[in-house]
Design a protein around this motif. Sequence first.
Motif, mmCIF file in Angstrom:
data_model
loop_
_atom_site.group_PDB
_atom_site.id
_atom_site.type_symbol
_atom_site.label_atom_id
_atom_site.label_comp_id
_atom_site.label_asym_id
_atom_site.label_seq_id
_atom_site.Cartn_x
_atom_site.Cartn_y
_atom_site.Cartn_z
ATOM 1 N N GLU A 1 -27.367 32.006 -43.309
ATOM 2 C CA GLU A 1 -28.024 31.194 -44.333
ATOM 3 C C GLU A 1 -27.081 30.153 -44.922
ATOM 4 O OE1 GLU A 1 -29.796 31.797 -48.878
ATOM 5 O OE2 GLU A 1 -29.532 33.544 -47.563
ATOM 6 N N HIS A 2 -25.846 30.537 -45.171
ATOM 7 C CA HIS A 2 -24.884 29.633 -45.808
ATOM 8 C C HIS A 2 -24.000 28.907 -44.793
ATOM 9 C CE1 HIS A 2 -25.715 31.004 -49.951
ATOM 10 N NE2 HIS A 2 -25.910 32.193 -49.400
ATOM 11 N N GLU A 3 -24.309 29.090 -43.512
ATOM 12 C CA GLU A 3 -23.547 28.447 -42.435
ATOM 13 C C GLU A 3 -22.055 28.674 -42.606
ATOM 14 O OE1 GLU A 3 -24.738 24.348 -42.369
ATOM 15 O OE2 GLU A 3 -26.721 24.802 -41.549
ATOM 16 N N PHE A 4 -21.716 29.911 -42.910
ATOM 17 C CA PHE A 4 -20.321 30.298 -43.085
ATOM 18 C C PHE A 4 -19.651 30.397 -41.714
ATOM 19 C CE2 PHE A 4 -16.948 33.498 -43.516
ATOM 20 C CZ PHE A 4 -16.221 32.960 -44.571
ATOM 21 N N ASP A 5 -18.528 29.738 -41.563
ATOM 22 C CA ASP A 5 -17.855 29.636 -40.265
ATOM 23 C C ASP A 5 -17.138 30.942 -39.907
ATOM 24 O OD1 ASP A 5 -16.558 28.875 -37.963
ATOM 25 O OD2 ASP A 5 -14.988 27.733 -39.002
ATOM 26 N N ILE A 6 -17.675 31.655 -38.924
ATOM 27 C CA ILE A 6 -16.978 32.837 -38.416
ATOM 28 C C ILE A 6 -16.414 32.598 -37.019
ATOM 29 C CG2 ILE A 6 -18.349 34.443 -39.803
ATOM 30 C CD1 ILE A 6 -19.863 35.154 -37.232
ATOM 31 N N GLU A 7 -16.693 31.424 -36.433
ATOM 32 C CA GLU A 7 -16.169 31.117 -35.109
ATOM 33 C C GLU A 7 -14.649 30.989 -35.137
ATOM 34 O OE1 GLU A 7 -17.959 31.108 -32.331
ATOM 35 O OE2 GLU A 7 -19.649 31.700 -33.605
ATOM 36 N N ASP A 8 -14.112 30.612 -36.293
ATOM 37 C CA ASP A 8 -12.673 30.429 -36.427
ATOM 38 C C ASP A 8 -11.953 31.738 -36.738
ATOM 39 O OD1 ASP A 8 -10.274 28.905 -36.565
ATOM 40 O OD2 ASP A 8 -10.415 28.852 -38.746
ATOM 41 N N LEU A 9 -12.695 32.804 -36.961
ATOM 42 C CA LEU A 9 -12.071 34.079 -37.283
ATOM 43 C C LEU A 9 -11.508 34.739 -36.030
ATOM 44 C CD1 LEU A 9 -14.579 35.556 -39.897
ATOM 45 C CD2 LEU A 9 -12.441 34.317 -40.318
ATOM 46 N N VAL A 10 -10.373 35.398 -36.179
ATOM 47 C CA VAL A 10 -9.699 36.063 -35.063
ATOM 48 C C VAL A 10 -10.632 37.095 -34.427
ATOM 49 C CG1 VAL A 10 -7.784 37.589 -34.465
ATOM 50 C CG2 VAL A 10 -7.428 35.709 -36.078
#
Length: 511
Positions: A149-158
């Motif tokens: 919903e908030h388009e929180f970036d998890i692609e950059d997470l290890v």
Amino acid sequence: MKKKSSFGSILRKGAMLCLSLTLMGSVLAACSKGDGGSGTEKRVLRIGFIYSSPDNEQYLRQLYTDGYELLHPELDIQIVGAVNYDDMRFQEQPEDGKPVKQPDPYEKLTEMLNGNNPVDVVVLDSNSSYLKRLVQDNMLKQLDPLIQEHEFDIEDLVPSVIDGIKEAGDNSIYALSPTFNASALYYNKKIFADAGIEPPTDGMMWDDVLAKAKLVSKGEGNKRIFGFSFGRWGGDPFWDMQNSYLPALQLKVYDDKGEKMTVNSPQWAKVFTTMASIYKDKIVPTNQDINSGMDEGTNGKRMYNPYQGDLFINGRVAMTVGGYDYVTELTRAKQQNAKNNKVPSVDWDVVTMPQHADNPGIGGNVYLSGLMGINAKAANSEDAWDFIAFNNGKEWAKLKSRSLYEMVSRKSLLQPKDGQDYNMEAFYKLKPIPPSSTDQEKLYREKPGIEEARYVGQQIFQEVIDGKKSTEDALKEWETKGNAILKKIKENPNGGLNPAEGGVATEVYAG
């Protein structure tokens, strides 16, 4: 604890400076919405920790809430501890000398989440087994919908961090961790070059690493070069095996009910044989090796060595297991060596933890620091999510990336320190070891002293190393003595306490 306090102080000062310069617009906007002296009642955000006390609340605020509170003056952030250190510290001891029963952390945690005034956010420091159980008990809010919903970036997470979180959450995300630590395999470049042997590489198996270790081991006495060590300072062979070699195999000492030993098996026999051989052949140093002759200089005169006992920095171990924080010590040794060549230093690099052929792709332990989740019964879940998103966002991670002792969970900010060139990916390339099963964790609470069944194997394993017992006989003996302990605990669960806590379980196998 001093390291933590120092880091918390650095973090707070950096937060104040950076945020005041780069996020001033956000601060002003937040202030316009907040109390600002207008008399508007502040919203409350309650943040819960497993352990806290009035003494360490300021440290927790420095580490987790000060930066966020600066941006959100409209919030009243309250710190809550499931277990108060002071309650344990000042608890009156009974006259009969019997041990005082300590509070069950998980039970206190659930009370904090389900009470009349539940917390909104729960922070689980390096304890993914608690995360797994809270998920199974439906006490946390799933974060995947909020992330989307908030388009929180998890692609950059290890990946290893996300994998560890999802492993605990049945393939869903119920918490986020802003920082982590992990193990990797450090190696001495010069030892391998002098021996004409290729150094270790990412993705190697334990058997291959130990084979290389045997090839580079040479010398006698306090001049011997050891091929491998399970840590900077060495340790007891049994616990080295338990803590570094076994976790990825996930071999159990006893069954899930804690009623029957499981050590007398082909898998355990292979472990005993492999581990005993590297100590017999002096591929791995013992405590005696570490303490022998390390302070002797020329002509037998004693000399000061700030790295006394660290055989890797002293150039006597070819490969060693270490966490990311070891980079700081190796860097400091190199800097001091440039000023004074009497201070030892080593030319090093790092590769992924060795893997087991039976469980490929799994590395060492990944310690997830400050796992943050939202209470399923949170009164203020909106601010709770905003708090978690802030602490796990890229801007805040830029400040935390200055840490000398842990890594931020964002790949884009992970770079070697001080312009050095080493294999940073080695710390997070492999999948983490899955969290311990909740059944095992439950056993420790319901059957105090059950770990005595594990401890009895320590002396037995040493006898295998010393050549006094065969692996086959040792495992049979461990099974027999361990089963006797488990039987006694089953018959009297509250009487099978660890001797350190006043128990008597050792009488089962003493002698």
